[in-house]
Design an enzyme around this catalytic site. Structure first.
Site, PDB file in Angstrom:
ATOM      1  N   ASN A  77      -6.182   4.447  -6.808  1.00  0.00           N
ATOM      2  CA  ASN A  77      -7.380   5.006  -6.169  1.00  0.00           C
ATOM      3  C   ASN A  77      -8.351   5.563  -7.199  1.00  0.00           C
ATOM      4  O   ASN A  77      -8.919   4.800  -7.954  1.00  0.00           O
ATOM      5  CB  ASN A  77      -7.040   6.042  -5.094  1.00  0.00           C
ATOM      6  CG  ASN A  77      -8.247   6.313  -4.202  1.00  0.00           C
ATOM      7  OD1 ASN A  77      -9.082   5.435  -4.040  1.00  0.00           O
ATOM      8  ND2 ASN A  77      -8.363   7.492  -3.650  1.00  0.00           N
ATOM      9  N   ASP A  84      -7.799   8.285   0.963  1.00  0.00           N
ATOM     10  CA  ASP A  84      -8.350   7.209   1.802  1.00  0.00           C
ATOM     11  C   ASP A  84      -8.104   7.459   3.287  1.00  0.00           C
ATOM     12  O   ASP A  84      -8.619   6.737   4.132  1.00  0.00           O
ATOM     13  CB  ASP A  84      -7.770   5.851   1.390  1.00  0.00           C
ATOM     14  CG  ASP A  84      -8.533   5.234   0.221  1.00  0.00           C
ATOM     15  OD1 ASP A  84      -9.660   5.673  -0.057  1.00  0.00           O
ATOM     16  OD2 ASP A  84      -8.005   4.314  -0.425  1.00  0.00           O
ATOM     17  N   THR A 110      -9.894   0.485 -10.259  1.00  0.00           N
ATOM     18  CA  THR A 110      -8.901  -0.315  -9.513  1.00  0.00           C
ATOM     19  C   THR A 110      -8.882  -1.648 -10.257  1.00  0.00           C
ATOM     20  O   THR A 110      -9.759  -1.893 -11.069  1.00  0.00           O
ATOM     21  CB  THR A 110      -9.380  -0.525  -8.043  1.00  0.00           C
ATOM     22  OG1 THR A 110      -9.166   0.665  -7.308  1.00  0.00           O
ATOM     23  CG2 THR A 110      -8.681  -1.662  -7.309  1.00  0.00           C
ATOM     24  N   GLY A 116     -13.794   0.479  -4.358  1.00  0.00           N
ATOM     25  CA  GLY A 116     -13.849   1.197  -3.077  1.00  0.00           C
ATOM     26  C   GLY A 116     -14.599   0.406  -2.009  1.00  0.00           C
ATOM     27  O   GLY A 116     -14.467  -0.812  -1.918  1.00  0.00           O
ATOM     28  N   THR A 130      -4.183  -0.630  -7.176  1.00  0.00           N
ATOM     29  CA  THR A 130      -4.918   0.606  -7.482  1.00  0.00           C
ATOM     30  C   THR A 130      -4.046   1.853  -7.445  1.00  0.00           C
ATOM     31  O   THR A 130      -2.978   1.847  -6.830  1.00  0.00           O
ATOM     32  CB  THR A 130      -6.074   0.795  -6.461  1.00  0.00           C
ATOM     33  OG1 THR A 130      -6.934   1.842  -6.891  1.00  0.00           O
ATOM     34  CG2 THR A 130      -5.564   1.127  -5.061  1.00  0.00           C
ATOM     35  N   SER A 146      -7.897   1.045   3.691  1.00  0.00           N
ATOM     36  CA  SER A 146      -8.376   0.542   2.400  1.00  0.00           C
ATOM     37  C   SER A 146      -9.595  -0.358   2.594  1.00  0.00           C
ATOM     38  O   SER A 146      -9.836  -0.863   3.692  1.00  0.00           O
ATOM     39  CB  SER A 146      -7.253  -0.261   1.742  1.00  0.00           C
ATOM     40  OG  SER A 146      -7.704  -0.897   0.578  1.00  0.00           O
ATOM     41  N   ARG A 171       0.839  -1.191   0.000  1.00  0.00           N
ATOM     42  CA  ARG A 171       0.000   0.000   0.000  1.00  0.00           C
ATOM     43  C   ARG A 171       0.880   1.250   0.000  1.00  0.00           C
ATOM     44  O   ARG A 171       1.972   1.250   0.581  1.00  0.00           O
ATOM     45  CB  ARG A 171      -0.817  -0.044   1.288  1.00  0.00           C
ATOM     46  CG  ARG A 171      -1.775   1.094   1.518  1.00  0.00           C
ATOM     47  CD  ARG A 171      -3.067   0.807   0.875  1.00  0.00           C
ATOM     48  NE  ARG A 171      -4.128   1.697   1.317  1.00  0.00           N
ATOM     49  CZ  ARG A 171      -5.132   2.040   0.525  1.00  0.00           C
ATOM     50  NH1 ARG A 171      -5.212   1.593  -0.712  1.00  0.00           N
ATOM     51  NH2 ARG A 171      -6.100   2.817   0.963  1.00  0.00           N
TER      52      ARG A 171
HETATM   53  O1  DON Z   1      -8.057   1.127  -1.084  1.00  0.00           O
HETATM   54  C1  DON Z   1      -9.220   1.414  -1.322  1.00  0.00           C
HETATM   55  O2  DON Z   1     -10.160   0.996  -0.697  1.00  0.00           O
HETATM   56  C2  DON Z   1      -9.501   2.321  -2.511  1.00  0.00           C
HETATM   57  N1  DON Z   1      -8.386   3.186  -2.730  1.00  0.00           N
HETATM   58  C3  DON Z   1      -9.795   1.458  -3.698  1.00  0.00           C
HETATM   59  C4  DON Z   1     -10.177   2.279  -4.879  1.00  0.00           C
HETATM   60  C5  DON Z   1     -11.050   1.576  -5.804  1.00  0.00           C
HETATM   61  O3  DON Z   1     -11.375   0.425  -5.640  1.00  0.00           O
HETATM   62  C6  DON Z   1     -11.532   2.389  -6.928  1.00  0.00           C
HETATM   63  N2  DON Z   1     -12.421   1.603  -7.741  1.00  0.00           N
HETATM   64  N3  DON Z   1     -13.484   1.912  -8.097  1.00  0.00           N
END
Ligand code: DON
Length: 569
Positions: A402, A424, A382, A475, A400, A453, A106
């Protein structure tokens, strides 16, 4: 299986929706979305990335060589979703040792970052500052993570696993309609930075569908990484160019932030449901614990009648989601920085507390679950892929930058597009991020901390043997999509294909609304509305990629809601 389940499975195995559609009777194209193999299977949302993984096995490599090659190709092909300026997680069952290991690569806050970073002079939250520009970027972890994991377990040389990505960056490829759409939507942000204009614009306009997209600078950067390993990215010319550019744009990053960045090997979250063992990603992801909390709450509640869309089962599952997300808002952050009550959250006593709410005869509001505040928004993207091989090596990885195009800054001369993972973090207690996720001080910005995350790579075992690997982008929605797919497998006994195709629903405690996909059963939807749920019918960006493993039988299913690519060998 009783007749009602069979009828239901037939109904939704023949219907789905493609991204952004909204029609209630879309028929998925399964032709590229499922595969079987004797030696190896992979499921992604990109044919080039799946092919790169398969190629490594054909060249005598192993599953980790495939993981590395697929990751790097995705990083070249999907700059709106992932990239070497980003980060991710891997959950890996290593057959030789029988162990499941979690790798956290990360992004990390620069050492100088602090909890006022996203506040204006008057103390209010500056929401844009955590999304676009230098402050939005964490120190990238993708290159360090992939190379360290490859170094530990890979069989082929580093040069071989990076080669397909270099070739793709060098030769380029045609912009797809989806790629063109994200460019159009992100035009204003991208136009602010010279490196991004040089890469994504032609004659003052963003590239269009069918245009050739070449990344010569990125190819050169990847060549340097291929020759020098992690030092090619975290030290020397490329690192200095990145740090200087971020610095010039008011960033806090230093070369020491880059030199000191390390991926972390972590103990996975391990829980059970119905005789299965479920492994998930620990903090700084909330995913592993939230999926397990949802399962723990529901296991004791016995979703007796076996019907996934029975109103009572959806109602209970929704409350289990709400209670887990309320905990996310209150307790979660990078456990290396806070006193994190992991054992309590995963305990039977805690599940029993949540379970008490399941008896409610009506929808529960956020305030009845807990008293914190938050508010919504919704973007997309992502990447997630899953792989398995004949020896029982199984992996799930989510990666990702993000939001679309991360922080929108391509570092000139390097082709590196930086992430906006700093969003985040919780900008202030009670503030919410791009995904409407509420956060507390547990997730405040601190130097070298990793932002919370939702990414949830998941492995499911039975009798000590791997059965499934799963995960998704999108997300906070990742958590409900993975939890529902898991329930479909381990509670409702569906095949992997049906478990992934089944209509989904999502509740993240705040906002106080239940999302259902357009082809969610109408009768159940009406019954839920009668219980008081505020229902939003919509499509969202979860694309669950799964593989299943049993001795001598490997299969892969990629979510037909997108550009699925499942391959086998
Ligand atoms: O780590 C996370 O939860 C987010 N940064 C993930 C971002 C993501 O999945 C974007 N997709 N739609």
């Amino acid at each position: 299986m009783n007749l009602r389940i069979l009828v239901l499975l037939l109904v939704f195995s023949s219907c789905s929706h493609m991204n952004g559609g909204g029609s209630k009777a879309l028929h998925p194209d399964w032709s590229k979305a499922q595969a079987t193999g004797d030696k190896f299977v992979v499921s992604t949302q990109s044919e080039r990335a799946s092919q790169a993984g398969k190629l490594m096995i054909e060249q005598g490599g192993n599953i980790i060589d495939a993981f590395a090659a697929t990751s790097f190709v995705l990083a070249v092909e999907e700059p709106y979703a992932t990239g070497i300026g980003g980060g991710g997680f891997l959950l890996f069952r290593h057959a030789a040792t029988g162990k499941v290991v979690a790798y956290d690569f990360r992004e990390q806050a620069p050492a100088k970052a602090g909890d006022k970073l996203f506040l204006k002079a008057d103390g209010s939250v500056d929401a844009e500052r955590s999304k676009t520009g230098a402050h939005a970027a964490g120190v990238p972890g993708l290159v360090a993570g992939i190379l360290e994991i490859h170094n530990l377990y890979g069989r082929l040389s580093r040069e071989k696993v990076i080669k397909p990505a270099i070739e793709l960056a060098e030769s380029g490829f045609k912009v797809s309609s989806g790629f063109a759409y994200t460019l159009k939507e992100s035009k204003d942000r991208l136009s602010k930075y010279r490196g991004s204009r040089d890469l994504f614009f032609k004659n003052g306009e963003v590239l269009k569908e069918g245009d050739l997209f070449q990344q010569k600078d990125l190819a050169e950067t990847l060549r340097t990484i291929s020759k020098k390993g992690r030092d090619g990215f975290y030290k020397g010319k490329i690192a200095w160019a990145t740090v200087m550019y971020l610095h010039k744009n008011d960033g806090l990053h230093t070369i020491s932030d880059f030199v000191r960045y390390r991926p972390k090997k972590r103990d996975p979250i391990k829980g059970t449901y119905n005789g299965y063992t479920v492994y998930g990603m620990p903090p700084p992801s909330s995913g592993g614990i939230l999926v397990q909390q949802i399962l723990n709450t529901l296991e004791g509640a016995r979703l007796g009648n076996g019907m996934p869309f029975d109103v009572d089962n959806v109602h209970k599952t929704t409350i289990a989601m709400q209670t887990a997300f309320a905990d996310r808002g209150k307790y979660f952050g990078d456990a290396d920085f806070i006193d994190f009550p992991q054992a309590k959250l995963l305990s039977e006593d805690w599940a029993a507390e949540h379970r008490k709410l399941l008896d409610s005869k009506r929808a529960l509001s956020a305030d009845e679950i807990s008293t914190a505040k938050g508010f919504p928004k919704e973007p997309d993207h992502t990447v997630h892929f899953s792989m398995a091989d004949q020896e029982g090596n199984v992996l799930a990885s989510t990666q990702t930058i993000n939001g679309w195009y991360g922080n929108a800054m391509v570092v000139p001369g390097t082709g590196i597009l930086m992430n906006n993972e700093m969003d985040d973090f919780s900008a202030a207690p009670g503030a919410s991020n791009l995904f409407g996720a509420y956060g507390s001080a547990a997730n405040k910005v601190e130097g070298r901390k990793r932002p919370l995350s939702s990414m949830s790579p998941t492995l499911i075992f039975k009798n000590g043997e791997p059965r499934y690997a799963l995960g998704s982008p999108n997300g906070t929605r990742i958590i409900s999509c993975v939890a529902l797919t898991t329930l479909n497998l381990v509670e409702y006994g569906m095949s992997l294909k049906n478990a992934i195709a089944a209509p989904r629903y999502h509740h993240q405690w705040r906002p106080d609304e239940l999302w259902v996909e357009p082809y969610f059963p109408t009768k159940t939807k009406d019954e839920l509305a009668a219980l008081g749920y505020k229902i939003q019918e919509k499509t969202w960006g979860c694309k669950v990629q799964g593989v299943s493993w049993s001795p001598g039988k490997l299969s892969a299913v990629a979510d037909p809601r997108g550009s699925a690519s499942a391959l086998g060998l």
